[in-house]
Write a protein that holds these residues in place. Structure first.
Motif, PDB file in Angstrom:
ATOM      1  N   ALA A 190      -4.866  -2.253   3.734  1.00 15.23           N
ATOM      2  CA  ALA A 190      -4.083  -3.720   3.494  1.00 15.23           C
ATOM      3  C   ALA A 190      -4.822  -4.447   4.450  1.00 15.23           C
ATOM      4  O   ALA A 190      -5.157  -5.461   4.548  1.00 15.23           O
ATOM      5  CB  ALA A 190      -2.482  -3.738   2.857  1.00 15.23           C
ATOM      6  N   ILE A 191      -4.458  -4.261   5.833  1.00 14.44           N
ATOM      7  CA  ILE A 191      -4.894  -4.688   7.130  1.00 14.44           C
ATOM      8  C   ILE A 191      -6.270  -4.938   7.068  1.00 14.44           C
ATOM      9  O   ILE A 191      -6.975  -5.661   7.556  1.00 14.44           O
ATOM     10  CB  ILE A 191      -4.263  -3.247   8.509  1.00 14.44           C
ATOM     11  CG1 ILE A 191      -2.699  -3.979   8.309  1.00 14.44           C
ATOM     12  CG2 ILE A 191      -5.124  -4.446   9.717  1.00 14.44           C
ATOM     13  CD1 ILE A 191      -2.079  -2.989   9.238  1.00 14.44           C
ATOM     14  N   ALA A 192      -6.969  -3.772   7.255  1.00 15.80           N
ATOM     15  CA  ALA A 192      -8.363  -3.452   6.825  1.00 15.80           C
ATOM     16  C   ALA A 192      -8.551  -4.890   6.151  1.00 15.80           C
ATOM     17  O   ALA A 192      -9.656  -5.571   5.953  1.00 15.80           O
ATOM     18  CB  ALA A 192      -8.803  -2.577   6.141  1.00 15.80           C
ATOM     19  N   LEU A 193      -8.442  -5.245   4.491  1.00 15.80           N
ATOM     20  CA  LEU A 193      -8.795  -5.654   3.560  1.00 15.80           C
ATOM     21  C   LEU A 193      -8.358  -7.190   4.205  1.00 15.80           C
ATOM     22  O   LEU A 193      -9.467  -7.746   3.573  1.00 15.80           O
ATOM     23  CB  LEU A 193      -7.708  -5.543   2.318  1.00 15.80           C
ATOM     24  CG  LEU A 193      -8.442  -6.366   1.613  1.00 15.80           C
ATOM     25  CD1 LEU A 193     -10.065  -6.358   0.503  1.00 15.80           C
ATOM     26  CD2 LEU A 193      -7.117  -6.321   0.276  1.00 15.80           C
ATOM     27  N   GLU A 194      -6.664  -7.673   4.103  1.00 10.17           N
ATOM     28  CA  GLU A 194      -7.171  -8.716   4.678  1.00 10.17           C
ATOM     29  C   GLU A 194      -7.820  -9.323   5.993  1.00 10.17           C
ATOM     30  O   GLU A 194      -7.663 -10.234   5.858  1.00 10.17           O
ATOM     31  CB  GLU A 194      -5.484  -8.862   5.608  1.00 10.17           C
ATOM     32  CG  GLU A 194      -4.505  -9.001   4.231  1.00 10.17           C
ATOM     33  CD  GLU A 194      -4.101  -9.456   3.486  1.00 10.17           C
ATOM     34  OE1 GLU A 194      -4.966 -10.628   3.462  1.00 10.17           O
ATOM     35  OE2 GLU A 194      -4.396  -9.103   2.352  1.00 10.17           O
ATOM     36  N   THR A 195      -8.488  -8.010   6.780  1.00 11.48           N
ATOM     37  CA  THR A 195      -8.870  -8.808   7.815  1.00 11.48           C
ATOM     38  C   THR A 195     -10.116  -9.464   7.332  1.00 11.48           C
ATOM     39  O   THR A 195     -11.168 -10.187   7.658  1.00 11.48           O
ATOM     40  CB  THR A 195      -9.612  -8.077   9.275  1.00 11.48           C
ATOM     41  OG1 THR A 195      -7.783  -7.265   9.642  1.00 11.48           O
ATOM     42  CG2 THR A 195      -9.771  -7.854  10.305  1.00 11.48           C
ATOM     43  N   SER A 196     -10.685  -8.452   6.273  1.00  7.05           N
ATOM     44  CA  SER A 196     -11.569  -8.597   5.788  1.00  7.05           C
ATOM     45  C   SER A 196     -11.626  -9.745   4.597  1.00  7.05           C
ATOM     46  O   SER A 196     -13.086 -10.932   4.841  1.00  7.05           O
ATOM     47  CB  SER A 196     -12.534  -8.061   5.173  1.00  7.05           C
ATOM     48  OG  SER A 196     -12.031  -7.368   3.738  1.00  7.05           O
ATOM     49  N   LYS A 197     -10.712 -10.273   4.351  1.00  8.31           N
ATOM     50  CA  LYS A 197     -10.660 -11.548   3.858  1.00  8.31           C
ATOM     51  C   LYS A 197     -10.883 -13.082   5.016  1.00  8.31           C
ATOM     52  O   LYS A 197     -10.403 -14.129   3.865  1.00  8.31           O
ATOM     53  CB  LYS A 197      -9.747 -11.105   2.760  1.00  8.31           C
ATOM     54  CG  LYS A 197      -9.607 -10.817   1.876  1.00  8.31           C
ATOM     55  CD  LYS A 197      -8.615 -10.489   0.900  1.00  8.31           C
ATOM     56  CE  LYS A 197      -7.328 -11.287   0.330  1.00  8.31           C
ATOM     57  NZ  LYS A 197      -6.168 -10.596  -0.254  1.00  8.31           N
ATOM     58  N   GLY A 198     -10.418 -12.372   6.275  1.00  9.54           N
ATOM     59  CA  GLY A 198     -10.315 -13.584   7.017  1.00  9.54           C
ATOM     60  C   GLY A 198      -8.772 -14.006   7.180  1.00  9.54           C
ATOM     61  O   GLY A 198      -7.855 -14.813   8.187  1.00  9.54           O
ATOM     62  N   ASN A 199      -7.782 -13.755   6.448  1.00  9.02           N
ATOM     63  CA  ASN A 199      -6.564 -13.781   6.543  1.00  9.02           C
ATOM     64  C   ASN A 199      -6.005 -13.167   7.655  1.00  9.02           C
ATOM     65  O   ASN A 199      -4.587 -11.890   7.773  1.00  9.02           O
ATOM     66  CB  ASN A 199      -5.481 -13.278   5.575  1.00  9.02           C
ATOM     67  CG  ASN A 199      -4.074 -13.796   5.492  1.00  9.02           C
ATOM     68  OD1 ASN A 199      -3.945 -14.233   6.423  1.00  9.02           O
ATOM     69  ND2 ASN A 199      -3.746 -14.259   3.943  1.00  9.02           N
ATOM     70  N   LEU A 200      -6.247 -13.262   8.867  1.00  7.65           N
ATOM     71  CA  LEU A 200      -5.887 -12.914   9.919  1.00  7.65           C
ATOM     72  C   LEU A 200      -4.646 -12.617  10.830  1.00  7.65           C
ATOM     73  O   LEU A 200      -3.864 -11.501  10.961  1.00  7.65           O
ATOM     74  CB  LEU A 200      -6.699 -13.361  11.291  1.00  7.65           C
ATOM     75  CG  LEU A 200      -7.951 -13.262  11.244  1.00  7.65           C
ATOM     76  CD1 LEU A 200      -8.740 -13.080  12.416  1.00  7.65           C
ATOM     77  CD2 LEU A 200      -9.272 -12.106  11.110  1.00  7.65           C
ATOM     78  N   PRO A 201      -3.797 -13.266  10.198  1.00  6.83           N
ATOM     79  CA  PRO A 201      -2.169 -13.959  10.847  1.00  6.83           C
ATOM     80  C   PRO A 201      -1.876 -12.726  10.194  1.00  6.83           C
ATOM     81  O   PRO A 201      -0.472 -12.184  10.321  1.00  6.83           O
ATOM     82  CB  PRO A 201      -2.305 -15.086  10.330  1.00  6.83           C
ATOM     83  CG  PRO A 201      -3.293 -16.324  10.691  1.00  6.83           C
ATOM     84  CD  PRO A 201      -4.206 -14.801  10.154  1.00  6.83           C
ATOM     85  N   LEU A 202      -2.184 -12.836   8.745  1.00  4.29           N
ATOM     86  CA  LEU A 202      -1.120 -11.879   7.615  1.00  4.29           C
ATOM     87  C   LEU A 202      -1.893 -10.734   8.251  1.00  4.29           C
ATOM     88  O   LEU A 202      -0.853  -8.909   8.401  1.00  4.29           O
ATOM     89  CB  LEU A 202      -1.495 -11.743   5.915  1.00  4.29           C
ATOM     90  CG  LEU A 202      -0.954 -10.538   5.410  1.00  4.29           C
ATOM     91  CD1 LEU A 202       0.415 -10.938   5.387  1.00  4.29           C
ATOM     92  CD2 LEU A 202      -1.112 -11.001   4.163  1.00  4.29           C
ATOM     93  N   ALA A 203      -2.981 -10.203   8.519  1.00  4.48           N
ATOM     94  CA  ALA A 203      -3.398  -8.812   9.006  1.00  4.48           C
ATOM     95  C   ALA A 203      -2.288  -8.053  10.541  1.00  4.48           C
ATOM     96  O   ALA A 203      -1.978  -7.262  10.047  1.00  4.48           O
ATOM     97  CB  ALA A 203      -4.473  -8.845   8.875  1.00  4.48           C
ATOM     98  N   LEU A 204      -2.686  -9.622  11.661  1.00  2.00           N
ATOM     99  CA  LEU A 204      -1.837  -9.241  12.368  1.00  2.00           C
ATOM    100  C   LEU A 204       0.428  -8.381  11.849  1.00  2.00           C
ATOM    101  O   LEU A 204       0.194  -7.818  12.723  1.00  2.00           O
ATOM    102  CB  LEU A 204      -1.905 -10.155  12.975  1.00  2.00           C
ATOM    103  CG  LEU A 204      -1.696  -9.844  14.848  1.00  2.00           C
ATOM    104  CD1 LEU A 204      -3.496  -9.170  15.330  1.00  2.00           C
ATOM    105  CD2 LEU A 204      -2.398 -10.986  15.182  1.00  2.00           C
ATOM    106  N   GLY A 205       0.516  -9.222  11.478  1.00  2.00           N
ATOM    107  CA  GLY A 205       1.726  -9.864  10.498  1.00  2.00           C
ATOM    108  C   GLY A 205       1.918  -7.813  10.440  1.00  2.00           C
ATOM    109  O   GLY A 205       3.068  -7.285  10.508  1.00  2.00           O
ATOM    110  N   LEU A 206       1.110  -8.013   9.493  1.00  2.00           N
ATOM    111  CA  LEU A 206       1.370  -6.008   8.613  1.00  2.00           C
ATOM    112  C   LEU A 206       1.012  -5.356   9.894  1.00  2.00           C
ATOM    113  O   LEU A 206       1.747  -3.776  10.023  1.00  2.00           O
ATOM    114  CB  LEU A 206       0.049  -5.861   7.210  1.00  2.00           C
ATOM    115  CG  LEU A 206       0.161  -6.711   6.368  1.00  2.00           C
ATOM    116  CD1 LEU A 206      -0.986  -6.674   5.453  1.00  2.00           C
ATOM    117  CD2 LEU A 206       1.358  -5.853   5.719  1.00  2.00           C
TER     118      LEU A 206
END
Lengths: 233, 246
Positions: A190-206
């Motif tokens: 999920a983190i990898a996916l959010e990062t590639s989508k550009g949703n960095l805050p969510l990726a970092l939150g996860l």
């Protein structure tokens, strides 16, 4: 979910108990803990036997096992993928892109860590106990459960390292799981996916949630081990 | 339980031309010796004389490079024969579990049925004044208590012969007394005693006969009275006087 401070997002994620996130966390834990458990059951007797018995090719096996501690997760994932894909030898089982495939891949990653450590620990303990146990009429085979039990505190470290590796890796679960929403999506994918989508805050939150989880498991094991070690000397 | 009526028969123990070599060093050479069916043998000699080695060879923990270790019956290296012996080491090796569980573990290795283990283990703990410590982890006991636990473990196994490898060298006087009393108690059960020691007074108190080793050779094997009153060799005489010989 709002963009902004990743810590706030992490806190919000935890407090909201978002069902999607809860599903991801629970699958992550299930997959990694199952992998550690299976690896443990296989690796303890394997490592102990490797410590106790001398046979041709033993040195090679020990070296190989130590080298496999550094097996890249993507390579482990690829190997399991090849085994489980339609055209692979176990393709008929239909396990590819299921949590079971992810457990198999992570087991492959955890096994060498626990096996290597238990070999080392059992070998050292046998050195210390050998005369006394032989004096009691204990065979090498019979000594294995005794030694593993007495090594239990040291082995906790290996189990934690194994759990750390399993819960942190992304390559293997991504390849054999496929990161399917609601089926095989775990924290790391999920983190990898959010990062590639550009949703960095969510990726970092996860990422923070994942760190907290791993820290929690480690702290529990540490406290358990320390109190037992103090009591038993 | 009447121990005197238990089937015996491991003794006498006969060593024939036993030699032990390790990494091209001759550590024991050509030892021929008999341990009779009863009594207390004390093995003496300076450090490095081969006392511990000799007992390990007798106990089957080591295999002689040449020569034979023969029990009255059975193969010296088989677990079966070793289970009819016990050994107490200089530093007891205890498992990371309770005092009681340590003895139960030894009984399990000797094939005692599970239902009898706790009772037998408690009997042994009681004999050595360790009942209050039964549930304490063995590894946190004091040195003297650990050695008593090792003796209690040997006691529970009812061996025919007990080897003790300098069992008191790391203990304070009270603990030494407890070990010596234990040796007398083992003797009272008809258990053959073979013990090594550095302590001349202890040797005089315990020995029925003395085996004197020097430089890996057997120099004397005589009754304790003969050894202490009129040693045959000059080295033994010097050793008894407390001179440094090696």
């Amino acid at each position: 979910m709002a963009a902004g401070n990743p810590f706030a997002i992490a806190l919000e994620l935890i407090l909201e108990r978002d069902p999607v996130l809860m599903g991801i966390v629970s699958l992550s834990l299930q997959v990694s803990l199952s992998a550690v458990l299976i690896a443990l059951v296989l690796a303890l007797p394997f490592g102990a036997a490797l410590a106790m018995f001398r046979f041709p090719g033993r040195g090679l096996l020990v070296t190989l096992l130590n080298a496999l501690m550094g097996l890249p997760p993507v390579v482990a994932g690829l190997m399991v993928y090849l085994m489980l894909s339609r055209a692979g030898p176990l393709g008929s089982w239909g396990l590819l892109f299921t949590p079971t495939a992810m457990v198999i891949a992570q087991t492959l990653l955890v096994f060498p860590i626990i096996a290597s450590l238990s070999r080392q620990v059992v070998e050292d303990l046998w050195e210390e106990y050998r005369e006394q146990l032989q004096s009691l009429g204990c065979s090498r085979l019979r000594a294995i459960p005794t030694l593993l039990w007495d090594a239990r505190f040291s082995l906790v470290t290996g189990v934690l390292a194994g759990f750390g590796r399993a819960s942190a890796e992304v390559g293997a679960v991504l390849i054999v799981g496929g990161n399917i929403d609601g089926v095989t999506r775990v924290m790391t994918t999920a983190i990898a996916l959010e990062t590639s989508k550009g949703n960095l805050p969510l990726a970092l939150g996860l990422g923070i949630v994942l760190l907290l989880l791993v820290a929690l498991v480690n702290a529990a094991a540490y406290l358990l081990g320390e109190s037992a070690r103090r009591r038993l000397g | 339980m009447n121990d005197m009526t238990m089937a015996r028969g491991l003794l006498p123990l006969q060593l024939e031309n036993v030699t032990f070599r390790h990494r091209n060093q001759l550590l024991l050479r050509d030892i021929t010796l008999q341990f009779g069916v009863s009594g207390r043998t004390v093995i003496m000699g300076p450090n490095g004389a081969g006392k511990s080695l000799l007992m390990r060879l007798c106990h089957g923990l080591l295999r002689p490079t040449s020569g034979h270790v023969r029990w009255a019956r059975g193969d010296a290296l088989s677990n079966d024969v070793r289970r009819r012996q016990a050994m107490v080491f200089q530093r007891p090796v205890l498992l990371r579990r309770s005092a009681l569980a340590n003895i139960r573990h030894a009984l399990a290795l000797h094939g005692v049925p599970r239902s009898q283990r706790t009772g037998m283990a408690m009997d042994a703990l009681e004999r050595f004044g360790l009942v209050a410590l039964a549930s304490r982890p063995a590894r946190v006991l004091s040195g003297g208590e650990q050695q008593r636990l090792a003796l209690a473990r040997a006691w529970a196994l009812r061996p025919e012969i007990l080897f003790l490898d300098e069992p008191t060298s790391a203990l304070d006087p009270a603990a030494v007394k407890a070990v010596e009393d234990a040796v007398t108690a083992f003797q009272g059960l008809g258990i053959r005693i073979v013990m090594s020691t550095h302590d001349m007074g202890q040797a005089r108190r315990i020995a029925d006969d003395v085996v004197f080793l020097l430089g890996g050779r057997l120099r004397e094997h005589t009754s304790a009275t003969a050894f202490f009153e009129s040693p045959r060799t000059a080295e033994a005489a010097a050793f008894i006087r407390g001179a440094l010989i090696w």
